[in-house]
Scaffold this active site. Sequence first.
Site: not given
Ligand SMILES: NC(=O)c1ccc[n+]([C@@H]2O[C@H](COP(=O)([O-])OP(=O)(O)OC[C@H]3O[C@@H](n4cnc5c(N)ncnc54)[C@H](O)[C@@H]3O)[C@@H](O)[C@H]2O)c1
Length: 315
Positions: A13, A39, A59, A146, A160
């Site tokens: 991602g 991703g 997953d 979410y 945990y």
């Molecule tokens: N970017 C932001 O501003 C932000 C803010 C707060 C929290 N976050 C957290 O950071 C993390 C990454 O966010 P991001 O912005 O890179 O988003 P993103 O959507 O680009 O990345 C998320 C990744 O998780 C993968 N994914 C989703 N479901 C999955 C599953 N069931 N099994 C395996 N992989 C799975 C997706 O394919 C993707 O590659 C997330 O947990 C998000 O909640 C991001």
Amino acid sequence: MRQKRVLVTGGAGFLGSHLCEKLLAFGYDVLCLDNFFTGNKRNIYHLLDKPNFELIRHDVTLPIYLEVDEIFNFACPASPVYYQKDPIQTTKVNVLGSINMLGLAKRVKAKILQASTSEIYGDPEEHPQKETYWGRVNPIGPRSCYDEGKRCAETLFFDYYKQNKVNIRVIRIFNTYGPRMYSEDGRVVSNFIVQALRDEDITIYGAGSQTRSFCYVDDLIEGALRMMNGPDNFIGPVNLGNTVEVTISELAEKIIAMTGSQSKIVYMPLPENDPIRRKPDISLAIEKLGWRPTVSLEAGIEKTIAYFKKLETEK
Ligand SMILES: NC(=O)c1ccc[n+]([C@@H]2O[C@H](COP(=O)([O-])OP(=O)(O)OC[C@H]3O[C@@H](n4cnc5c(N)ncnc54)[C@H](O)[C@@H]3O)[C@@H](O)[C@H]2O)c1
């Protein structure tokens, strides 16, 4: 001594791919686990031939057994467009995904860091938000899968820790942007940049007076690494984000100016439960981690524009 082996869930991602890159640069063995829901292989193509890099299509809602020393649990779609597509799956990713990763951490005695979010504060009455604020979240709205999923994940991490002595860390990430954001996922920075580059109307939801603070990806990754490598007596939760507030209208105007775009701003109704203000209090991160953002909005936006410009010309 063998090299530290680090698992990054959601590694393909936006944030995960930058994290994998940084961990490889430190010389660690990196296992990137992703189901490619949001991703993209393009984010990690340049890492695939590195000897210390391994890609696992999996997953996180299903158990997996791996020998690792550290886990960064980043798997979860982060943009409303995607996490609302299948809200039950979003809750499962957060709850079952966390249980599976915490179970793994417990079995192999790995340290585990959770990518939590400012969304756990919901539409806050307190401003800026401190880690001690419990939040104001609608449990049955469109964002609940979410927000509540991430809240439950935090609960699991702390239980945990208390019940099984798992070595945890929890970071609460505020709006982060940068190269490799997905252009179609509705997040404001990528939306505006892509619309500006295409000279399309720039859509602002609401009056544009709502504020956000935007953290550049490099700053965020630095904070996550400091947290993971910090002392075991500081497990969080800790806010990581930028404290410079801008209104959405100011952001749109800045991006129009920086891209030299012909785009016009159009206004649309504000979606349900969209917070009006959002800004972190990062005094805990400053005190405990010596961390604060260093990249200005202009410098970060410039790099992000360059990324999307390249993508647009490759089409
Ligand atoms: N970017 C932001 O501003 C932000 C803010 C707060 C929290 N976050 C957290 O950071 C993390 C990454 O966010 P991001 O912005 O890179 O988003 P993103 O959507 O680009 O990345 C998320 C990744 O998780 C993968 N994914 C989703 N479901 C999955 C599953 N069931 N099994 C395996 N992989 C799975 C997706 O394919 C993707 O590659 C997330 O947990 C998000 O909640 C991001």
